[in-house]
Design an enzyme around this catalytic site. Structure first.
Site, PDB file in Angstrom:
ATOM      1  N   ARG A 154       0.868  -1.189   0.000  1.00  0.00           N
ATOM      2  CA  ARG A 154       0.000   0.000   0.000  1.00  0.00           C
ATOM      3  C   ARG A 154       0.899   1.232   0.000  1.00  0.00           C
ATOM      4  O   ARG A 154       1.895   1.281   0.728  1.00  0.00           O
ATOM      5  CB  ARG A 154      -0.920   0.037   1.225  1.00  0.00           C
ATOM      6  CG  ARG A 154      -2.127  -0.891   1.148  1.00  0.00           C
ATOM      7  CD  ARG A 154      -3.152  -0.462   0.074  1.00  0.00           C
ATOM      8  NE  ARG A 154      -4.287  -1.357  -0.022  1.00  0.00           N
ATOM      9  CZ  ARG A 154      -4.377  -2.410  -0.833  1.00  0.00           C
ATOM     10  NH1 ARG A 154      -3.380  -2.716  -1.656  1.00  0.00           N
ATOM     11  NH2 ARG A 154      -5.461  -3.154  -0.852  1.00  0.00           N
ATOM     12  N   GLU A 186      -2.384   7.430  -5.134  1.00  0.00           N
ATOM     13  CA  GLU A 186      -2.735   6.742  -6.387  1.00  0.00           C
ATOM     14  C   GLU A 186      -4.189   6.900  -6.774  1.00  0.00           C
ATOM     15  O   GLU A 186      -4.536   6.765  -7.950  1.00  0.00           O
ATOM     16  CB  GLU A 186      -2.381   5.258  -6.292  1.00  0.00           C
ATOM     17  CG  GLU A 186      -3.257   4.454  -5.335  1.00  0.00           C
ATOM     18  CD  GLU A 186      -2.938   2.954  -5.359  1.00  0.00           C
ATOM     19  OE1 GLU A 186      -1.758   2.595  -5.218  1.00  0.00           O
ATOM     20  OE2 GLU A 186      -3.885   2.153  -5.530  1.00  0.00           O
ATOM     21  N   HIS A 239      -0.721  -0.349  -9.899  1.00  0.00           N
ATOM     22  CA  HIS A 239      -1.481  -1.274  -9.040  1.00  0.00           C
ATOM     23  C   HIS A 239      -2.030  -2.453  -9.864  1.00  0.00           C
ATOM     24  O   HIS A 239      -3.240  -2.657  -9.960  1.00  0.00           O
ATOM     25  CB  HIS A 239      -2.625  -0.539  -8.325  1.00  0.00           C
ATOM     26  CG  HIS A 239      -2.980  -1.187  -7.006  1.00  0.00           C
ATOM     27  ND1 HIS A 239      -3.267  -0.478  -5.879  1.00  0.00           N
ATOM     28  CD2 HIS A 239      -3.093  -2.495  -6.643  1.00  0.00           C
ATOM     29  CE1 HIS A 239      -3.544  -1.307  -4.880  1.00  0.00           C
ATOM     30  NE2 HIS A 239      -3.446  -2.540  -5.323  1.00  0.00           N
TER      31      HIS A 239
HETATM   32  P1  NAD Z   1      -1.588 -11.247   5.013  1.00  0.00           P
HETATM   33  O1  NAD Z   1      -2.626 -10.816   5.978  1.00  0.00           O
HETATM   34  O2  NAD Z   1      -1.539 -12.681   4.602  1.00  0.00           O
HETATM   35  O3  NAD Z   1      -0.130 -10.883   5.608  1.00  0.00           O
HETATM   36  C1  NAD Z   1       0.192  -9.641   6.149  1.00  0.00           C
HETATM   37  C2  NAD Z   1       1.320  -9.853   7.151  1.00  0.00           C
HETATM   38  O4  NAD Z   1       1.760  -8.562   7.583  1.00  0.00           O
HETATM   39  C3  NAD Z   1       0.883 -10.621   8.412  1.00  0.00           C
HETATM   40  O5  NAD Z   1       1.760 -11.702   8.633  1.00  0.00           O
HETATM   41  C4  NAD Z   1       0.973  -9.595   9.530  1.00  0.00           C
HETATM   42  O6  NAD Z   1       1.357 -10.159  10.781  1.00  0.00           O
HETATM   43  C5  NAD Z   1       2.044  -8.665   8.972  1.00  0.00           C
HETATM   44  N1  NAD Z   1       2.070  -7.331   9.579  1.00  0.00           N
HETATM   45  C6  NAD Z   1       1.047  -6.624  10.106  1.00  0.00           C
HETATM   46  N2  NAD Z   1       1.493  -5.425  10.530  1.00  0.00           N
HETATM   47  C7  NAD Z   1       2.822  -5.392  10.260  1.00  0.00           C
HETATM   48  C8  NAD Z   1       3.837  -4.418  10.464  1.00  0.00           C
HETATM   49  N3  NAD Z   1       3.577  -3.231  11.023  1.00  0.00           N
HETATM   50  N4  NAD Z   1       5.097  -4.715  10.052  1.00  0.00           N
HETATM   51  C9  NAD Z   1       5.380  -5.908   9.485  1.00  0.00           C
HETATM   52  N5  NAD Z   1       4.449  -6.855   9.264  1.00  0.00           N
HETATM   53  C10 NAD Z   1       3.191  -6.598   9.656  1.00  0.00           C
HETATM   54  O7  NAD Z   1      -1.729 -10.294   3.758  1.00  0.00           O
HETATM   55  P2  NAD Z   1      -1.254 -10.575   2.253  1.00  0.00           P
HETATM   56  O8  NAD Z   1      -2.311 -11.308   1.520  1.00  0.00           O
HETATM   57  O9  NAD Z   1       0.116 -11.123   2.278  1.00  0.00           O
HETATM   58  O10 NAD Z   1      -1.243  -9.085   1.676  1.00  0.00           O
HETATM   59  C11 NAD Z   1      -0.336  -8.117   2.141  1.00  0.00           C
HETATM   60  C12 NAD Z   1      -0.715  -6.766   1.591  1.00  0.00           C
HETATM   61  O11 NAD Z   1      -0.520  -6.755   0.182  1.00  0.00           O
HETATM   62  C13 NAD Z   1      -2.205  -6.389   1.742  1.00  0.00           C
HETATM   63  O12 NAD Z   1      -2.471  -5.835   3.014  1.00  0.00           O
HETATM   64  C14 NAD Z   1      -2.413  -5.390   0.640  1.00  0.00           C
HETATM   65  O13 NAD Z   1      -2.165  -4.107   1.154  1.00  0.00           O
HETATM   66  C15 NAD Z   1      -1.326  -5.736  -0.374  1.00  0.00           C
HETATM   67  N6  NAD Z   1      -1.874  -6.219  -1.658  1.00  0.00           N
HETATM   68  C16 NAD Z   1      -1.486  -5.622  -2.802  1.00  0.00           C
HETATM   69  C17 NAD Z   1      -1.977  -6.077  -4.031  1.00  0.00           C
HETATM   70  C18 NAD Z   1      -1.570  -5.460  -5.333  1.00  0.00           C
HETATM   71  O14 NAD Z   1      -2.256  -5.670  -6.345  1.00  0.00           O
HETATM   72  N7  NAD Z   1      -0.470  -4.730  -5.404  1.00  0.00           N
HETATM   73  C19 NAD Z   1      -2.887  -7.137  -4.057  1.00  0.00           C
HETATM   74  C20 NAD Z   1      -3.240  -7.747  -2.852  1.00  0.00           C
HETATM   75  C21 NAD Z   1      -2.732  -7.283  -1.649  1.00  0.00           C
END
Ligand code: NAD
Length: 329
Positions: free
Chosen positions: A234, A263, A295
């Site tokens: 994000r 964005e 994105h």
């Molecule tokens: P997920 O919930 O499986 O994993 C997120 C991890 O981040 C968890 O293990 C959590 O403990 C950890 N976390 C929480 N706060 C934290 C912090 N302050 N510092 C470090 N780690 C922390 O989520 P995911 O499916 O792996 O997705 C991660 C992120 O990717 C989503 O939140 C979303 O913002 C982003 N995303 C982007 C796209 C894209 O198209 N670019 C698509 C999907 C998701």
């Protein structure tokens, strides 16, 4: 069930319509974003479905409630654009698509890394013009480098597997460490150590108010000179002004972004004939060692199929009075 789908693109229409054959919901596809300026478009729907750049704040939620709309169905994993506590206080359920294809985002993340490193985007254009010079195309081996992964959930874990396949050592930071990643050779460290020891840093944690600008000027100071920084999570996780400073000082040697703080004013639209007013974005995009995509990490056939299936299932569950913990926040 009457469902308003905000921020609709052709692919949303195609995949939701295909998946809807099994449900027969009544969709209204709206191209506009949902926010306080477009809230007037809301009618007595049963559900509104939104994406990453719709803004579901208090004002929007109040209006939804006044139309007796009790379900906001996100078509994405992140939920930083919804005031969850306020939704809860109004009794509005919020569902999301927690996992659609972590590999889609992970593969795009590594594509950004590889492209930045070996400059295939520049080589492609050169060869088109019969310029076969290698000047400026020098890269490095990923084999033997250290990658720091911030957030080791579904996407972070998938990135780690790919990078381990390339021969990288893995450092991780996550408040909830994964034993299986440790067993597979990854090392959890504190954030300053990760920033100091990594050649490549990639962000995969959700955005909360508490970690907004996680990568700020202090964090950049700790990084190795010439570090590669990648953000496909994000935009708000990085302070864009601090990043520009880091690029100018050459502390940041490579920057790959699939997300950007502001964005919502830019991404998912064709602005090729417009004058972009965001000077921070144009400055970032102007660096030769910066690669920005709009994105598109989620944008694969498999991910879109899963997004549609889970969104439809969440709507179905809600219509049956169920709010299963996998899909509902
Ligand atoms: P997920 O919930 O499986 O994993 C997120 C991890 O981040 C968890 O293990 C959590 O403990 C950890 N976390 C929480 N706060 C934290 C912090 N302050 N510092 C470090 N780690 C922390 O989520 P995911 O499916 O792996 O997705 C991660 C992120 O990717 C989503 O939140 C979303 O913002 C982003 N995303 C982007 C796209 C894209 O198209 N670019 C698509 C999907 C998701």
């Amino acid at each position: 069930m009457r469902i308003a789908v905000f921020s609709t693109k052709q692919h949303d229409r195609d995949y939701l319509t295909e998946g809807n054959r099994a449900f027969g919901f009544d969709f209204e596809f709206l191209e506009t974003r949902l926010d306080h300026t477009t809230i007037g478009l809301v009618q007595p729907y049963d559900v509104v479905s939104v994406f990453v750049n719709d803004i579901v704040d208090k004002q929007v939620l109040d209006t939804l409630k006044s139309h007796h709309i009790n379900h906001v169905a996100l078509r994405c994993a992140g939920f930083n654009n919804v005031d969850l506590n306020y939704a809860k206080s109004l009794g509005i359920a919020v569902s999301r698509v927690p996992a659609y294809s972590p590999e889609a985002v992970a593969e795009h993340t590594v594509a950004l890394m590889m492209t930045l490193n070996r400059k295939t985007h520049k080589a492609y254009n050169r060869v088109k013009e019969n310029n076969f010079s290698l000047r400026g195309l020098l890269g490095f081996n990923f084999h033997g480098k250290t990658a720091g992964i911030i957030g080791t959930g579904k996407i972070g874990s998938s990135v780690i597997k790919i990078l381990q396949g390339l021969g990288c050592s893995i450092l991780c930071y996550d408040p909830q460490p994964s034993q299986s990643l440790c067993d597979a050779g990854a090392e959890y460290v504190d954030m300053p150590s990760l920033l100091q020891r990594s050649d490549i840093i990639s962000l995969h944690c959700p955005l909360f108010e508490s970690n907004r600008h996680l990568i700020d000027s202090h964090a950049i100071t700790l990084m190795k000179h010439g570090v590669m920084l990648i953000n496909t999570s994000r935009g708000g996780l990085v302070d864009s002004d601090a990043i520009i400073h880091g690029l100018k000082s050459k502390k940041i040697g490579y920057l790959g972004l699939d997300v950007y703080e502001m964005e919502s004013e830019l991404f998912f639209e064709d602005l090729s004939t417009e004058i972009v007013q965001d000077d921070t974005f144009t400055r970032l995009a102007g660096f030769p060692n910066v690669l920005i995509t709009g994105h598109q990490g989620f944008f694969t056939h498999e991910a879109l199929t899963q997004i549609a299936a889970t969104t439809l299932n969440n709507i179905h569950q809600f219509s049956q009075g169920k709010t299963n913990p996998e899909g509902f926040l």
